[in-house]
Design a protein around this motif. Structure first.
Motif, PDB file in Angstrom:
ATOM      1  N   ASP A 119      55.621  56.910  38.751  1.00 26.93           N
ATOM      2  CA  ASP A 119      56.212  55.898  37.866  1.00 26.93           C
ATOM      3  C   ASP A 119      55.138  54.902  37.414  1.00 26.93           C
ATOM      4  OD1 ASP A 119      57.956  54.437  36.380  1.00 26.93           O
ATOM      5  OD2 ASP A 119      59.191  53.740  38.058  1.00 26.93           O
ATOM      6  N   LEU A 120      54.187  55.415  36.655  1.00 23.25           N
ATOM      7  CA  LEU A 120      53.051  54.606  36.219  1.00 23.25           C
ATOM      8  C   LEU A 120      53.479  53.388  35.411  1.00 23.25           C
ATOM      9  CD1 LEU A 120      49.950  54.323  36.023  1.00 23.25           C
ATOM     10  CD2 LEU A 120      50.047  55.723  33.957  1.00 23.25           C
ATOM     11  N   ALA A 121      54.492  53.527  34.574  1.00 26.79           N
ATOM     12  CA  ALA A 121      54.936  52.401  33.755  1.00 26.79           C
ATOM     13  C   ALA A 121      55.377  51.222  34.616  1.00 26.79           C
ATOM     14  CB  ALA A 121      56.077  52.844  32.835  1.00 26.79           C
ATOM     15  N   ALA A 122      56.086  51.523  35.712  1.00 27.97           N
ATOM     16  CA  ALA A 122      56.533  50.446  36.594  1.00 27.97           C
ATOM     17  C   ALA A 122      55.365  49.758  37.294  1.00 27.97           C
ATOM     18  CB  ALA A 122      57.505  50.999  37.633  1.00 27.97           C
ATOM     19  N   LEU A 123      54.243  50.461  37.427  1.00 25.04           N
ATOM     20  CA  LEU A 123      53.059  49.883  38.071  1.00 25.04           C
ATOM     21  C   LEU A 123      52.208  49.066  37.101  1.00 25.04           C
ATOM     22  CD1 LEU A 123      51.917  52.940  40.236  1.00 25.04           C
ATOM     23  CD2 LEU A 123      53.032  50.850  41.045  1.00 25.04           C
ATOM     24  N   GLY A 124      52.506  49.164  35.798  1.00 27.84           N
ATOM     25  CA  GLY A 124      51.722  48.417  34.826  1.00 27.84           C
ATOM     26  C   GLY A 124      50.740  49.252  34.034  1.00 27.84           C
ATOM     27  N   GLY A 125      50.921  50.570  34.041  1.00 24.72           N
ATOM     28  CA  GLY A 125      50.044  51.436  33.273  1.00 24.72           C
ATOM     29  C   GLY A 125      48.708  51.657  33.954  1.00 24.72           C
ATOM     30  N   LEU A 126      47.818  52.347  33.269  1.00 20.50           N
ATOM     31  CA  LEU A 126      46.509  52.638  33.851  1.00 20.50           C
ATOM     32  C   LEU A 126      45.693  51.377  34.072  1.00 20.50           C
ATOM     33  CD1 LEU A 126      45.467  55.804  31.798  1.00 20.50           C
ATOM     34  CD2 LEU A 126      46.097  55.724  34.217  1.00 20.50           C
ATOM     35  N   GLU A 127      45.771  50.430  33.157  1.00 15.31           N
ATOM     36  CA  GLU A 127      44.933  49.233  33.238  1.00 15.31           C
ATOM     37  C   GLU A 127      45.515  48.161  34.140  1.00 15.31           C
ATOM     38  OE1 GLU A 127      41.888  48.655  31.899  1.00 15.31           O
ATOM     39  OE2 GLU A 127      41.843  50.721  31.199  1.00 15.31           O
ATOM     40  N   GLY A 128      46.840  48.136  34.311  1.00 15.15           N
ATOM     41  CA  GLY A 128      47.451  47.079  35.098  1.00 15.15           C
ATOM     42  C   GLY A 128      47.551  45.788  34.305  1.00 15.15           C
ATOM     43  N   THR A 129      47.939  44.744  34.998  1.00 14.95           N
ATOM     44  CA  THR A 129      48.161  43.450  34.342  1.00 14.95           C
ATOM     45  C   THR A 129      47.324  42.352  34.988  1.00 14.95           C
ATOM     46  OG1 THR A 129      50.062  43.051  35.803  1.00 14.95           O
ATOM     47  CG2 THR A 129      50.515  44.072  33.668  1.00 14.95           C
ATOM     48  N   GLY A 130      46.131  42.720  35.469  1.00 19.78           N
ATOM     49  CA  GLY A 130      45.304  41.758  36.195  1.00 19.78           C
ATOM     50  C   GLY A 130      44.614  40.716  35.349  1.00 19.78           C
ATOM     51  N   GLY A 131      44.565  40.933  34.027  1.00 20.31           N
ATOM     52  CA  GLY A 131      43.952  39.932  33.158  1.00 20.31           C
ATOM     53  C   GLY A 131      42.878  40.512  32.264  1.00 20.31           C
ATOM     54  N   HIS A 132      42.462  39.704  31.266  1.00 20.42           N
ATOM     55  CA  HIS A 132      41.406  40.051  30.314  1.00 20.42           C
ATOM     56  C   HIS A 132      41.713  41.345  29.574  1.00 20.42           C
ATOM     57  CE1 HIS A 132      39.375  37.565  33.491  1.00 20.42           C
ATOM     58  NE2 HIS A 132      39.137  36.861  32.404  1.00 20.42           N
ATOM     59  N   ALA A 133      42.959  41.456  29.132  1.00 22.18           N
ATOM     60  CA  ALA A 133      43.366  42.617  28.345  1.00 22.18           C
ATOM     61  C   ALA A 133      42.542  42.672  27.060  1.00 22.18           C
ATOM     62  CB  ALA A 133      44.853  42.525  28.020  1.00 22.18           C
TER      63      ALA A 133
ATOM     64  N   VAL B  73      47.495  39.449  40.255  1.00 25.35           N
ATOM     65  CA  VAL B  73      48.276  40.677  40.282  1.00 25.35           C
ATOM     66  C   VAL B  73      49.566  40.459  41.063  1.00 25.35           C
ATOM     67  CG1 VAL B  73      46.241  42.147  40.045  1.00 25.35           C
ATOM     68  CG2 VAL B  73      47.014  41.464  42.326  1.00 25.35           C
ATOM     69  N   THR B  74      50.355  41.521  41.163  1.00 30.84           N
ATOM     70  CA  THR B  74      51.605  41.492  41.916  1.00 30.84           C
ATOM     71  C   THR B  74      51.526  42.527  43.032  1.00 30.84           C
ATOM     72  OG1 THR B  74      52.829  40.877  39.929  1.00 30.84           O
ATOM     73  CG2 THR B  74      54.109  41.723  41.781  1.00 30.84           C
ATOM     74  N   THR B  75      51.899  42.138  44.227  1.00 29.58           N
ATOM     75  CA  THR B  75      51.804  43.028  45.376  1.00 29.58           C
ATOM     76  C   THR B  75      52.907  44.085  45.348  1.00 29.58           C
ATOM     77  OG1 THR B  75      53.249  41.701  46.785  1.00 29.58           O
ATOM     78  CG2 THR B  75      50.904  41.119  46.742  1.00 29.58           C
ATOM     79  N   MET B  76      52.847  44.968  46.319  1.00 29.50           N
ATOM     80  CA  MET B  76      53.817  46.039  46.454  1.00 29.50           C
ATOM     81  C   MET B  76      55.236  45.499  46.542  1.00 29.50           C
ATOM     82  SD  MET B  76      54.049  48.705  49.642  1.00 29.50           S
ATOM     83  CE  MET B  76      54.392  47.329  50.754  1.00 29.50           C
ATOM     84  N   ILE B  77      55.415  44.335  47.153  1.00 31.53           N
ATOM     85  CA  ILE B  77      56.761  43.774  47.318  1.00 31.53           C
ATOM     86  C   ILE B  77      57.075  42.707  46.284  1.00 31.53           C
ATOM     87  CG2 ILE B  77      56.840  44.314  49.775  1.00 31.53           C
ATOM     88  CD1 ILE B  77      56.104  41.425  50.388  1.00 31.53           C
ATOM     89  N   GLY B  78      56.266  42.629  45.227  1.00 30.30           N
ATOM     90  CA  GLY B  78      56.583  41.753  44.117  1.00 30.30           C
ATOM     91  C   GLY B  78      56.075  40.334  44.211  1.00 30.30           C
ATOM     92  N   LEU B  79      55.217  40.040  45.168  1.00 34.73           N
ATOM     93  CA  LEU B  79      54.678  38.691  45.309  1.00 34.73           C
ATOM     94  C   LEU B  79      53.365  38.551  44.538  1.00 34.73           C
ATOM     95  CD1 LEU B  79      55.279  38.076  49.124  1.00 34.73           C
ATOM     96  CD2 LEU B  79      56.687  37.312  47.192  1.00 34.73           C
ATOM     97  N   PRO B  80      53.069  37.360  44.030  1.00 33.14           N
ATOM     98  CA  PRO B  80      51.799  37.165  43.315  1.00 33.14           C
ATOM     99  C   PRO B  80      50.613  37.167  44.280  1.00 33.14           C
ATOM    100  CG  PRO B  80      52.972  35.083  43.509  1.00 33.14           C
ATOM    101  CD  PRO B  80      53.905  36.135  44.022  1.00 33.14           C
ATOM    102  N   GLN B  81      49.500  37.687  43.833  1.00 36.03           N
ATOM    103  CA  GLN B  81      48.283  37.716  44.641  1.00 36.03           C
ATOM    104  C   GLN B  81      47.079  37.470  43.739  1.00 36.03           C
ATOM    105  OE1 GLN B  81      47.629  41.328  46.894  1.00 36.03           O
ATOM    106  NE2 GLN B  81      45.600  40.712  47.586  1.00 36.03           N
ATOM    107  N   THR B  82      46.172  36.634  44.208  1.00 32.56           N
ATOM    108  CA  THR B  82      44.916  36.398  43.508  1.00 32.56           C
ATOM    109  C   THR B  82      43.830  37.230  44.171  1.00 32.56           C
ATOM    110  OG1 THR B  82      45.554  34.136  42.927  1.00 32.56           O
ATOM    111  CG2 THR B  82      43.211  34.661  42.833  1.00 32.56           C
ATOM    112  N   LEU B  83      43.058  37.936  43.370  1.00 28.34           N
ATOM    113  CA  LEU B  83      41.984  38.777  43.878  1.00 28.34           C
ATOM    114  C   LEU B  83      40.641  38.077  43.709  1.00 28.34           C
ATOM    115  CD1 LEU B  83      43.075  42.238  42.432  1.00 28.34           C
ATOM    116  CD2 LEU B  83      43.500  41.333  44.726  1.00 28.34           C
ATOM    117  N   TYR B  84      39.785  38.244  44.711  1.00 31.89           N
ATOM    118  CA  TYR B  84      38.467  37.606  44.706  1.00 31.89           C
ATOM    119  C   TYR B  84      37.373  38.660  44.884  1.00 31.89           C
ATOM    120  CZ  TYR B  84      41.243  33.391  45.524  1.00 31.89           C
ATOM    121  OH  TYR B  84      42.161  32.381  45.427  1.00 31.89           O
TER     122      TYR B  84
END
Length: 386
Positions: A191-205, A50-61
């Motif tokens: 501004d949901l669109a700027a956040l990536g929508g309801l599902e987000g962009t975390g993977g496995h779309a 995912v992408t953090t609040m300040i635009g940096l990449p983050q891996t979630l575990y």
């Protein structure tokens, strides 16, 4: 005499054939009592980018808890998220660890997840956007397991029996995962669109993030109307004297500025009105997340979860276990009488204490049976040998 015996035997056989087959009673078996002594924990399982609040990449575990020695091919899953006001907390805190361990001993797969923390500015808009990001992360975890169920099947999760839950901030996330499912429901200022929508962009779309049921521990929704007919069943556990997240309808975050939210008591009224099966475990006189300061409240939360989840796993009409889940008065009254006792757990972030507003408390009764929970597509697993 011979013909009489044959006639009696024939009548008995016909009666047996006419009587419908009775399902095996597993009330005291798998998913209800700890049939597994040991739990296997897979730590640091990567599930999203995912992408953090300040635009940096983050891996979630996440940490995944499984019953050791289990041979069932497809198992129900509970995805849990920790408390912390979207500012603090970790997936391995004491409450999440205890709940995941106990669920795994019943036969569930249980996962406690990371999610993105922090928000700025420190106001209603900031925390609202943080809640959306965190909910996207929970949805990504659900999609991760459904992808695995369709491919490698490493975790042997049944994709039709995926539940979500959480405590405090995690409760907000679980509620939004279950009931915030329309773009139009999200306030435009977030501004949901700027956040990536309801599902987000975390993977496995492409995989569904819809849960089979929702477990809310001391959480709330910004709009009760998000809960609609046909939505997943709801289980809530909440202290009636919660001074941080109101038990009924009230405000939260007095310095953000305050925002109106709908706690467990108000959500029960809404669920009843739209015919969504629901259970409410009231902890009379208890404050916010009482299970973090008094271990006995862990029992209250766990037993409510256990008795809520078990009837949702089988096929056919729910039996007496559902009635037990819908009528938890006795145990709730006993545990709520306990005085708080501080134990060594991760402390919650001190936040402003808004005035408690009990406007719906008197109209939110103890749990009473509503309509039966809809039958599931098929039973999950089998009871272990007696």
């Amino acid at each position: 005499m011979k013909y009489l015996l044959l006639l009696l035997l024939s009548c008995c056989l016909r009666a047996a054939q006419a009587q419908p087959t009775t399902p095996i009673d597993t009330t005291h078996g798998r998913y209800h009592r700890p049939v597994f002594r040991q739990v296997q924990v897979r730590r640091n399982v990567e599930f999203a980018h995912v992408t953090t609040m300040i635009g940096l990449p983050q891996t979630l575990y996440m940490d995944v808890y499984e019953p050791q020695g289990d041979t069932v091919r497809r198992r129900p899953l509970v995805v849990l998220a920790h408390e912390g006001g979207f500012l603090t907390g970790t997936r391995d805190d004491a409450v999440m660890t205890a709940l995941c361990t106990r669920l795994a001993k019943l036969g569930y797969v249980a996962a406690t997840i990371d999610y993105r923390l922090y928000f700025f500015p420190f106001d209603t808009v900031g925390i609202g956007r943080a809640a959306i990001r965190a909910t996207q992360d929970m949805r990504a975890a659900v999609r991760f397991f459904r992808h695995d169920a369709a491919t490698a099947r490493k975790y042997r999760v049944h994709p039709q029996y995926v539940f979500v839950g959480g405590s405090s901030a995690g409760g907000f996330m679980a509620l939004q995962t279950g009931y915030l499912n329309k773009v139009a429901e999200v306030p435009a200022y977030l501004d949901l669109a700027a956040l990536g929508g309801l599902e987000g962009t975390g993977g496995h779309a492409g995989y569904s993030s819809r849960p089979r049921g929702v477990v809310n521990l001391c959480g709330a929704l910004a709009r009760a109307s998000w809960l609609e007919a046909g939505d997943p069943p709801l289980c809530s556990v909440h202290g009636t004297r919660d001074g941080l997240v109101p038990y009924a309808k009230g405000t939260i975050g007095a310095q953000l500025p305050a925002q109106l939210v709908y706690g467990s008591g108000a959500l029960r009224l809404r669920a009843n009105a739209v015919d969504v099966p629901n259970v409410l475990r009231r902890l009379r006189g208890a404050g916010h997340v009482p299970y973090s300061v008094e271990p006995t409240y862990i029992d209250s939360a766990f037993f409510a979860m256990r008795d809520f989840l078990r009837p949702l796993l089988g096929s056919g009409a729910p039996g007496p276990l559902l009635a037990a889940a819908l009528n938890p008065r006795r145990e709730a009254q006993v545990t709520a009488m306990l005085l708080p006792r501080r134990v060594q757990l991760v402390p919650a972030l001190p936040l402003p204490q808004p005035e408690w507003q009990p406007d719906l408390l008197k109209t939110a009764p103890d749990s009473v049976p509503q309509r039966p929970v809809p039958a599931a597509a098929e039973a999950v697993g089998a009871a272990p040998p007696r």
